[in-house]
Write a protein that holds these residues in place. Structure first.
Motif, PDB file in Angstrom:
ATOM      1  N   THR A  22      -4.353   8.926  -4.291  1.00  0.00           N
ATOM      2  CA  THR A  22      -3.915   8.341  -3.015  1.00  0.00           C
ATOM      3  C   THR A  22      -4.847   7.190  -2.664  1.00  0.00           C
ATOM      4  OG1 THR A  22      -5.337   9.709  -1.647  1.00  0.00           O
ATOM      5  CG2 THR A  22      -3.134  10.568  -2.118  1.00  0.00           C
ATOM      6  N   ARG A  23      -4.484   6.494  -1.608  1.00  0.00           N
ATOM      7  CA  ARG A  23      -5.291   5.312  -1.269  1.00  0.00           C
ATOM      8  C   ARG A  23      -6.671   5.681  -0.724  1.00  0.00           C
ATOM      9  NH1 ARG A  23      -1.400   3.248   3.563  1.00  0.00           N
ATOM     10  NH2 ARG A  23      -0.040   4.804   2.726  1.00  0.00           N
ATOM     11  N   LYS A  24      -6.873   6.961  -0.441  1.00  0.00           N
ATOM     12  CA  LYS A  24      -8.194   7.404   0.030  1.00  0.00           C
ATOM     13  C   LYS A  24      -9.268   7.160  -1.031  1.00  0.00           C
ATOM     14  CE  LYS A  24      -6.582  11.064   3.100  1.00  0.00           C
ATOM     15  NZ  LYS A  24      -5.447  11.840   2.532  1.00  0.00           N
ATOM     16  N   GLY A  43       2.086   8.871  -6.272  1.00  0.00           N
ATOM     17  CA  GLY A  43       2.510  10.220  -5.912  1.00  0.00           C
ATOM     18  C   GLY A  43       3.567  10.778  -6.850  1.00  0.00           C
ATOM     19  N   HIS A  87       2.120   1.816  -3.435  1.00  0.00           N
ATOM     20  CA  HIS A  87       1.105   2.405  -4.311  1.00  0.00           C
ATOM     21  C   HIS A  87       1.059   3.918  -4.139  1.00  0.00           C
ATOM     22  CE1 HIS A  87      -1.143  -1.677  -4.163  1.00  0.00           C
ATOM     23  NE2 HIS A  87      -0.171  -1.673  -5.044  1.00  0.00           N
ATOM     24  N   ASP A  88       1.036   4.338  -2.877  1.00  0.00           N
ATOM     25  CA  ASP A  88       0.997   5.781  -2.597  1.00  0.00           C
ATOM     26  C   ASP A  88       2.212   6.467  -3.179  1.00  0.00           C
ATOM     27  OD1 ASP A  88      -1.379   6.001  -1.401  1.00  0.00           O
ATOM     28  OD2 ASP A  88      -0.627   6.353   0.638  1.00  0.00           O
ATOM     29  N   TRP A  89       3.365   5.800  -2.958  1.00  0.00           N
ATOM     30  CA  TRP A  89       4.617   6.372  -3.420  1.00  0.00           C
ATOM     31  C   TRP A  89       4.622   6.506  -4.946  1.00  0.00           C
ATOM     32  CZ3 TRP A  89       8.087   3.215  -6.274  1.00  0.00           C
ATOM     33  CH2 TRP A  89       9.258   3.878  -6.639  1.00  0.00           C
ATOM     34  N   SER A 140       0.819  -1.191   0.000  1.00  0.00           N
ATOM     35  CA  SER A 140       0.000   0.000   0.000  1.00  0.00           C
ATOM     36  C   SER A 140       0.870   1.266   0.000  1.00  0.00           C
ATOM     37  CB  SER A 140      -0.899  -0.030   1.237  1.00  0.00           C
ATOM     38  OG  SER A 140      -1.912   0.905   1.117  1.00  0.00           O
ATOM     39  N   GLU A 141       1.969   1.202   0.750  1.00  0.00           N
ATOM     40  CA  GLU A 141       2.918   2.318   0.750  1.00  0.00           C
ATOM     41  C   GLU A 141       3.508   2.536  -0.638  1.00  0.00           C
ATOM     42  OE1 GLU A 141       5.127   2.894   5.024  1.00  0.00           O
ATOM     43  OE2 GLU A 141       5.936   1.426   3.632  1.00  0.00           O
TER      44      GLU A 141
END
Lengths: 252, 269
Positions: B245-247, B195, B190-192, B187-188
């Motif tokens: 973002t994962r939101k 981003g 993905h965000d990275w 998940s990190e």
């Protein structure tokens, strides 16, 4: 040093036991000398042993280097060219079944009583573990890494240089560590059969004079020298492959 | 094949895969062999700079597709055209990244990163400069001189990704690159990735995954392959705003797209 503490205590306990048994049962020196008698022999013959050791170490190192050169050359050829491997690998194994003690006297007939036959005996003893471990190391390289480099457009020699050879170094050094402990023994076997200098000469002379404590003294020296050579190879292994000894702080 | 929301035209693209067929022959105990049709009439077009995810059931032939595009294997029939040129059986046109990071343990992070440039005979100083810039973008500068063994799984995968990008190829094939990571690290990642993607000059990407959310978070387009022999079942254009973002995962539009993909994945034929 702390990690050798348990091994060292076992050795010390055995030595004390040995000393006690020899004294209690009054075992004659020509059957089994006590450890203290061996230490005394080491002390008395220090200069003599040192001179013989230098000769033996020189032969061992020269033979070891020869074995490394020959092993590297053959293993790399076998790693690069499958037909060479197919042809020579079985021959390599068969060559290992020939007893060295039988070959050594022949070498003396061919090369005389000088250092040459000793160096060759060492090289013959060390050659096999070095070559086999490097061949296996080259063969066991991660095929996905090879694939990755292929996709990047790498040439075969680049794949060898970048992936196969560095990847086989741990196996290569494992082979070096095994064979270096054989090297002193190989030189001593060579010297047994005829020489004027070396630990093998000292051994045979002591044996023939029933100076068993000196035989044990020679054994101690051979063991210490083998350990020193092993430490030397370990040092080079850490120097050449620092990455191999790196522990991940993230595991666990 | 159905097309959803904002269908793209099939005009000539950067990568064109046309009517691709591949059958494997598994040797049988006695005589002959069993034919395993793996890819059947696969066609799609990818535009320059697009991020395409390919999802499908296990063993459906996604990796075969990558092996064909990278030149490791040769299709039975069909065409693969990259930037106007036929590239069947030719290596060195794409960068490839697998689930295993395949970092060379005997090379430092920096030395691993410049591998592709080195193979293209780029001068070392230039390669190192290029790599150092990207290492900074990827927040990996302080590890440039470390060996891979001292990095965490997520960091290793980031280095492998950087190496893939630095190989200097315009087309990246990523075969489940985050598949071996734990859910949190994944998940990190993905965000990275989501981003930095809009910030860096990015190449064209084909991304294999099993993870529907991952596909939606990262891609411009998602292709769904059916079970073996693989056919293209669905093409979905992901119209979510970047940077993502994962939101997004709990938003209505996202969930609707996820439903469409799941429906397609789990209906047979």
């Amino acid at each position: 040093m702390r990690r050798y503490l348990s091994s060292a205590s076992v050795v010390i306990i055995l030595l004390i036991l040995w000393e006690v048994i020899v004294r209690v049962f009054a075992v004659p020196k020509y059957i089994l000398p006590a450890p203290t008698q061996v230490i005394k022999a080491l002390y008395i013959d220090y200069n003599l042993l040192f001179g013989h050791s230098m000769q033996t170490v020189f032969e061992a190192l020269a033979g070891f280097m020869l074995a490394i050169l020959a092993g590297l050359a053959l293993a790399v050829l076998m790693g690069l060219i499958p037909s060479v491997k197919k042809t020579f690998y079985p021959l390599l194994v068969i060559s290992q079944t020939i007893p060295i003690v039988a070959v050594a006297p022949i070498l003396i007939i061919w090369f005389g009583y000088g250092m040459m036959p000793k160096i060759i005996v060492v090289a013959l003893v060390c050659f096999f573990p070095i070559t086999v471990s490097l061949v296996e190391g080259l063969a066991s390289v991660d095929q996905d890494m090879v694939k990755l480099l292929l996709v990047m457009g790498a040439k075969p020699w680049q794949i060898f240089k970048i992936v196969q050879f560095p990847g086989s170094l741990p196996a290569f050094f494992a082979g070096l560590k095994i064979s270096v402990t054989y090297s002193i023994m190989g030189a001593v076997i060579g010297e047994w059969l005829g020489a004027s200098q070396g630990l093998g000469v000292y051994l045979t002379r002591s044996m023939h004079s029933f100076l068993i404590e000196k035989v044990f003294a020679a054994i101690v020296v051979i063991a210490v020298l083998s350990l020193l050579l092993f430490a030397l190879v370990s040092f080079f292994s850490r120097l050449i492959m620092p990455w191999y000894y790196q522990k991940s702080p993230w595991q666990g | 094949m159905q097309e959803h929301t904002g269908a793209r035209s099939f005009a000539s693209g950067y990568l064109e895969v046309k009517n691709l067929y591949k059958t494997y022959y598994l040797p049988k105990r006695e005589t002959g062999s069993i034919a395993v049709p793996t890819l059947e009439d696969i066609s799609f077009t990818v535009k320059k700079g697009e991020f395409i995810s390919i999802i499908g059931p296990s063993g459906c032939g996604k990796s075969t597709l990558f092996n064909l595009i990278s030149g490791l294997e040769i299709p039975d029939k069909g065409q693969i055209i990259l930037d106007g040129k036929e590239i069947i059986g030719q290596k060195g046109h794409v960068s490839y990244m697998l689930q295993k990071d395949l970092l060379l343990p005997w090379r430092t992070v920096l030395e691993n990163c410049i591998l592709g440039l080195e193979l293209q005979n780029v001068p070392k100083r230039e390669a190192i400069n290029t790599a150092n810039c990207l290492l900074a973008d990827f927040n990996l500068s302080e590890f440039a001189g470390s060996y891979p063994a001292s990095l965490s799984g997520g960091m290793r995968q980031r280095v492998a990704f950087l190496r893939t990008m630095l190989a200097g190829r315009e087309l990246l094939l990523l075969d489940e690159p985050f598949g071996a990571l734990d859910a949190y690290t994944k998940s990190e990642m993905h965000d990275w990735l989501a981003g930095i993607w809009p910030r860096i000059s990015h190449p064209t990407v084909l991304f294999i995954t099993h993870d529907v959310e991952e596909a939606l978070l990262l891609s411009d387009n998602v292709y769904v392959l059916g079970p073996r022999p693989a056919k293209l079942k669905l093409q979905l254009s992901v119209s979510l705003q970047r940077p993502r973002t994962r939101k997004l995962v709990v938003e209505k539009g996202f969930i609707e797209m996820k439903r469409i993909l799941m429906d397609s994945l789990f209906t047979l034929g």
